[in-house]
Enzyme design. Structure first.
Site, PDB file in Angstrom:
ATOM      1  N   HIS A 162       0.737  -1.331  -0.113  1.00 14.33           N
ATOM      2  CA  HIS A 162      -0.172  -0.061   0.180  1.00 14.33           C
ATOM      3  C   HIS A 162       0.987   1.337  -0.080  1.00 14.33           C
ATOM      4  CE1 HIS A 162      -3.068  -3.459   1.572  1.00 14.33           C
ATOM      5  NE2 HIS A 162      -3.573  -2.345   0.764  1.00 14.33           N
ATOM      6  N   LYS A 166       0.016   5.016   4.794  1.00 16.58           N
ATOM      7  CA  LYS A 166      -0.584   3.821   5.473  1.00 16.58           C
ATOM      8  C   LYS A 166       0.023   3.174   6.758  1.00 16.58           C
ATOM      9  CE  LYS A 166      -3.492  -0.718   4.377  1.00 16.58           C
ATOM     10  NZ  LYS A 166      -4.558  -0.211   5.554  1.00 16.58           N
TER      11      LYS A 166
END
Length: 279
Positions: A162, A166
């Site tokens: 990600h 994140k």
């Protein structure tokens, strides 16, 4: 159907901003011009298309929300904030009897659900609002119940990538580990390989540079003991547009149940997929 009043919290964050644009253009909803934001946000306003929304920091939210509730009836909040404030935000919504859709991952999920169950509201809580991925999870959940131990003797490797910002392990990957455990594979959340380094994401994973700031790539590799058989399950998402449709469906679904008088109930995105038509 009259328009549903919606408040999207987490602006000016990227996911919240994308979701907000979809609600602005959807005639089923009225996006109210306010958003709860974090203490680190210096701006007072956030522009979404041609709409200017006021940003409310935590120290101002109690008084501000009293006025908002008085002005906008049957309000539903959508939460795409930060994993560290998940439980606090849920308590805040419950204390003010505001039904909510929680797309934020992280926090203590058992406490999160218990907070709603012990309140006078209902909520949709999901680690992933992408309908197609939730559908894939539903298939895996069915397989885990129907064929327990199917992959006994196989090894599993789970990796997810990600965007750099994140803050936690993917909630979808966490859920998938549970299904694979039922299927006979030994794996824990701690075994999930996270990737957050942009250079590695481009050079080793092949993630497009245009989507480094927003992507969700997952691969689950199952290998037999003798190395002669391999299964792979992969779902790669570039950007965040995929989450908008599911979020809108979740709001419509929750609105319907709130008006039926349902309280103290936590719904999942699987419930939403079973109970609302495609949009």
């Amino acid at each position: 159907m009259s328009r549903i009043n919606v408040m999207i919290n987490g602006l000016p964050g990227n996911v919240a901003s994308i979701i907000a644009r979809h609600f602005v253009s959807d005639k089923r909803f009225t996006l109210i011009p306010y958003s709860l934001t974090g203490p680190e946000i210096e701006a007072d306003k956030c522009l979404v298309d041609d709409m200017n929304l006021s940003l409310i920091r935590p120290d101002k939210r109690h008084a501000a929300m009293d006025d908002i509730i008085a002005s906008y009836t049957h309000l539903i909040c959508i939460d795409f904030t930060h994993p560290t404030v998940v439980n606090d935000n849920a308590r805040f919504y419950c204390e003010r009897s505001i039904p909510f859709v929680m797309g934020t991952t992280g926090g203590d999920r058992e406490t999160l659900e218990a907070t709603v169950e012990n309140s006078g509201i209902a909520a949709v809580i999901a680690p992933n609002m992408a309908k197609q991925i939730v559908g894939f999870q539903a298939m895996m959940a069915w397989a885990a119940d129907a064929f327990p131990g199917l992959f006994d003797g196989y090894a599993i490797a789970v990796r997810e990538s990600h965007q750099k910002g994140k803050a936690d392990t993917s909630g979808t990957a966490r859920a998938m580990v549970g299904y694979f455990n039922k299927l006979g594979l030994r794996c824990s959340v701690d075994d999930i390989k996270q990737e957050r380094d942009p250079e590695t994401q481009v050079n080793e994973w092949g993630i497009p540079e245009a989507h480094l700031a927003g992507h969700a790539w997952h691969t689950y590799t199952l290998t037999s003991d003798d190395q002669t058989v391999k299964f792979q399950f992969t779902h790669n998402v570039n950007g965040r547009e995929i989450y908008a449709s599911g979020t809108r469906d979740a709001v419509v679904f929750l609105h319907q149940y709130v008006h039926k008088g349902v309280k103290g109930k936590v719904f999942s995105m699987m419930d939403v997929l079973k109970g609302t038509s495609r949009s």
